[in-house]
Design a protein around this motif. Structure first.
Motif, PDB file in Angstrom:
ATOM      1  N   UNK A  51      48.046  39.392  42.636  1.00 33.79           N
ATOM      2  CA  UNK A  51      47.841  37.955  42.437  1.00 33.79           C
ATOM      3  C   UNK A  51      46.462  37.649  41.850  1.00 33.79           C
ATOM      4  N   UNK A  52      45.538  38.568  41.929  1.00 30.99           N
ATOM      5  CA  UNK A  52      44.248  38.373  41.250  1.00 30.99           C
ATOM      6  C   UNK A  52      44.202  39.218  39.971  1.00 30.99           C
ATOM      7  N   UNK A  53      44.741  40.437  40.066  1.00 31.54           N
ATOM      8  CA  UNK A  53      44.638  41.385  38.955  1.00 31.54           C
ATOM      9  C   UNK A  53      45.368  40.885  37.704  1.00 31.54           C
ATOM     10  N   UNK A  54      46.625  40.509  37.864  1.00 32.04           N
ATOM     11  CA  UNK A  54      47.439  40.150  36.692  1.00 32.04           C
ATOM     12  C   UNK A  54      46.921  38.884  35.992  1.00 32.04           C
ATOM     13  N   UNK A  56      36.452  37.839  33.381  1.00 32.71           N
ATOM     14  CA  UNK A  56      37.855  38.101  33.725  1.00 32.71           C
ATOM     15  C   UNK A  56      38.227  39.555  33.441  1.00 32.71           C
ATOM     16  N   UNK A  57      37.724  40.111  32.323  1.00 33.79           N
ATOM     17  CA  UNK A  57      38.025  41.513  32.001  1.00 33.79           C
ATOM     18  C   UNK A  57      37.468  42.433  33.087  1.00 33.79           C
ATOM     19  N   UNK A  58      36.233  42.139  33.504  1.00 34.82           N
ATOM     20  CA  UNK A  58      35.601  42.942  34.554  1.00 34.82           C
ATOM     21  C   UNK A  58      36.422  42.855  35.841  1.00 34.82           C
ATOM     22  N   UNK A  59      36.841  41.629  36.191  1.00 38.02           N
ATOM     23  CA  UNK A  59      37.640  41.420  37.404  1.00 38.02           C
ATOM     24  C   UNK A  59      38.956  42.198  37.324  1.00 38.02           C
ATOM     25  N   UNK A  60      39.597  42.173  36.137  1.00 32.96           N
ATOM     26  CA  UNK A  60      40.864  42.891  35.971  1.00 32.96           C
ATOM     27  C   UNK A  60      40.644  44.396  36.133  1.00 32.96           C
ATOM     28  N   UNK A  61      39.532  44.919  35.566  1.00 33.33           N
ATOM     29  CA  UNK A  61      39.258  46.356  35.660  1.00 33.33           C
ATOM     30  C   UNK A  61      38.972  46.757  37.111  1.00 33.33           C
ATOM     31  N   UNK A  92      41.333  49.024  39.499  1.00 29.23           N
ATOM     32  CA  UNK A  92      40.847  50.278  40.070  1.00 29.23           C
ATOM     33  C   UNK A  92      41.141  50.326  41.575  1.00 29.23           C
ATOM     34  N   UNK A  93      40.877  49.189  42.253  1.00 30.94           N
ATOM     35  CA  UNK A  93      41.131  49.113  43.693  1.00 30.94           C
ATOM     36  C   UNK A  93      42.622  49.242  44.005  1.00 30.94           C
ATOM     37  N   UNK A  94      43.456  48.832  43.087  1.00 31.96           N
ATOM     38  CA  UNK A  94      44.901  48.923  43.263  1.00 31.96           C
ATOM     39  C   UNK A  94      45.382  50.326  42.905  1.00 31.96           C
ATOM     40  N   UNK A  97      44.416  51.321  30.161  1.00 29.89           N
ATOM     41  CA  UNK A  97      43.123  51.201  30.828  1.00 29.89           C
ATOM     42  C   UNK A  97      41.985  51.340  29.821  1.00 29.89           C
ATOM     43  N   UNK A  98      42.140  52.294  28.894  1.00 30.85           N
ATOM     44  CA  UNK A  98      41.079  52.513  27.912  1.00 30.85           C
ATOM     45  C   UNK A  98      40.911  51.312  26.985  1.00 30.85           C
TER      46      UNK A  98
END
Lengths: 146, 245
Positions: free
Chosen positions: B55-58, B100-105, B109-111, B126-127
């Motif tokens: 819900x945060x990542x996507x 937002x890009x940083x948050x997604x990365x 990673x945590x997921x 990912x790259x």
């Protein structure tokens, strides 16, 4: 032609050329961009023994055997070709029969010796009750048939 | 009609009126989305409770691509039609998109660790997402690298347009090549592969992140316009001061 029209044409053509160039480069490097080979790729490409590669596919149903010394034996399939894998170490939580997996290691005489195993899941998300109901009604389309 | 708002003074008046409304909508959307997602939606049949990172990542990943597309579009308008607000909005979008890009990365990673068994792999999705972060940072660095702001704006706009090639690569990386990352769940030909009870909070946060972007954009553009005005006044004052001396 007005100056802004000239600039518009220039930007449009430049982006088009750039896009084409990028597409050609990516198509040429396809073999290096893929993250893993499927068992069929492996059979077709005749990968040399001992070269480090990643193998991806589904863990074949009923193929997982835990043998002594924390070694797990299983087979990876793409439903056409199957490769036997042996792996020593901890498996990720999502590792289960019928689920996607990516193993990194080397092929030795037909057996893939992995030193890292990653789980790959599909894009379907649903509550467990819905999954149960779908399986009961026979409309299940997921990877694991259980 | 867009020409009307391209006038900075008219834009400022309009922005002052709608800003509190956008703020209220943003708080309501993200608040309700997070409540639904974290406390009031089912666990996943495969991933269990871990699925809530989605819900945060996507939505962050959507915004990362959305912001870059908006930034590249604004850069094209700035280069071709020389609209004064286009340059400002591109400059204002970059740090939001980078965030937002940083948050997604980070959330990815945590997921990845509990589900895939790894924090990071060099697969195509990912790259290319990491490249997007570097494009944002490169844009911001280049924008500030010149003494003459007009030159900085021009070079960084070209960089942003060139980098736009990466956006379709990110979107389709999971379809073109085999990757560890799974294909798209929501935007796909056969309809969303995600249950309605999980899709609802996801979309709420997605729309909430979009209005958050608009909110922060308004604040940043108002700041930039005011800062420009102050610079002009200072320059005029310095000029009159010199002529009197």
């Amino acid at each position: 032609m007005k100056r802004k029209h000239k600039r518009l044409t220039f930007v449009a053509i430049a982006l088009l050329l750039l896009g084409t160039a990028a597409a050609l480069v990516l198509a040429a490097f396809e073999d290096n961009i893929v993250f893993f080979y499927s068992p069929t790729d492996l059979a077709e490409k005749q990968v040399a023994d001992g070269r480090r590669i990643r193998l991806g596919g589904l863990v074949e149903e009923g193929s997982v055997k835990i043998s002594g010394g924390a070694i797990t034996l299983f087979r990876v399939t793409d439903l056409k070709t199957t490769v036997a894998v042996s792996y020593k170490g901890l498996l990720p939580d999502l590792f289960r029969e019928g689920q996607g997996v990516v193993a990194e290691g080397r092929l030795n005489a037909g057996v893939f010796t992995a030193d890292e195993v990653l789980a790959k899941h599909d894009e379907t998300y649903m509550p467990p009750e819905v999954a149960e109901a779908l399986k009961k009604s026979g409309q299940w389309q997921g990877q694991d048939k259980k | 009609m867009f020409h009307r708002f391209a006038n900075p003074t008219r834009f400022l008046r309009f922005a002052a009126v709608i800003q509190p409304w956008i703020a209220a909508i943003t708080v309501a959307l993200i608040g309700s989305g997070l409540y639904l997602g974290l406390f009031n939606s089912p666990a996943d049949y495969q991933q269990g409770e871990t699925v809530r990172i989605m819900y945060v990542h996507v939505p962050s990943a959507w915004m990362a691509l959305f912001c870059y597309s908006a930034m590249a579009g604004a850069c094209a308008i700035a280069l071709i039609w020389k609209h004064p607000l286009a340059e400002l909005s591109a400059k204002a979008t970059a740090p939001i998109g980078a965030g937002f890009t940083f948050l997604a990365l980070v959330t990815g990673s945590l997921w990845g660790k509990p589900m895939w068994g790894t924090w990071w792999v060099w697969d195509a999705r990912l790259t290319s997402m990491l490249v997007l972060l570097f494009l944002y940072l490169g844009y911001m660095a280049l924008n500030n690298a010149f003494d003459d702001p007009a030159r900085g704006a021009k070079s960084s706009s070209i960089l942003a347009l060139v980098g736009f090639v990466n956006v379709p690569i990110i979107k389709f990386s999971v379809d073109w090549w085999n990757t560890l990352h799974q294909p798209a769940s929501v935007v796909k030909m056969t309809g969303p592969a995600i249950h309605a009870s999980m899709l609802a909070p996801l979309l709420l946060i997605g729309v909430g992140f979009t209005t958050y972007y608009l909110w922060v954009m308004l604040i940043r553009i108002r700041y930039e316009v005011t800062a420009n005005k102050i610079r002009t006044l200072q320059r005029r004052q310095a000029a009159t001061g010199e002529s009197q001396a």
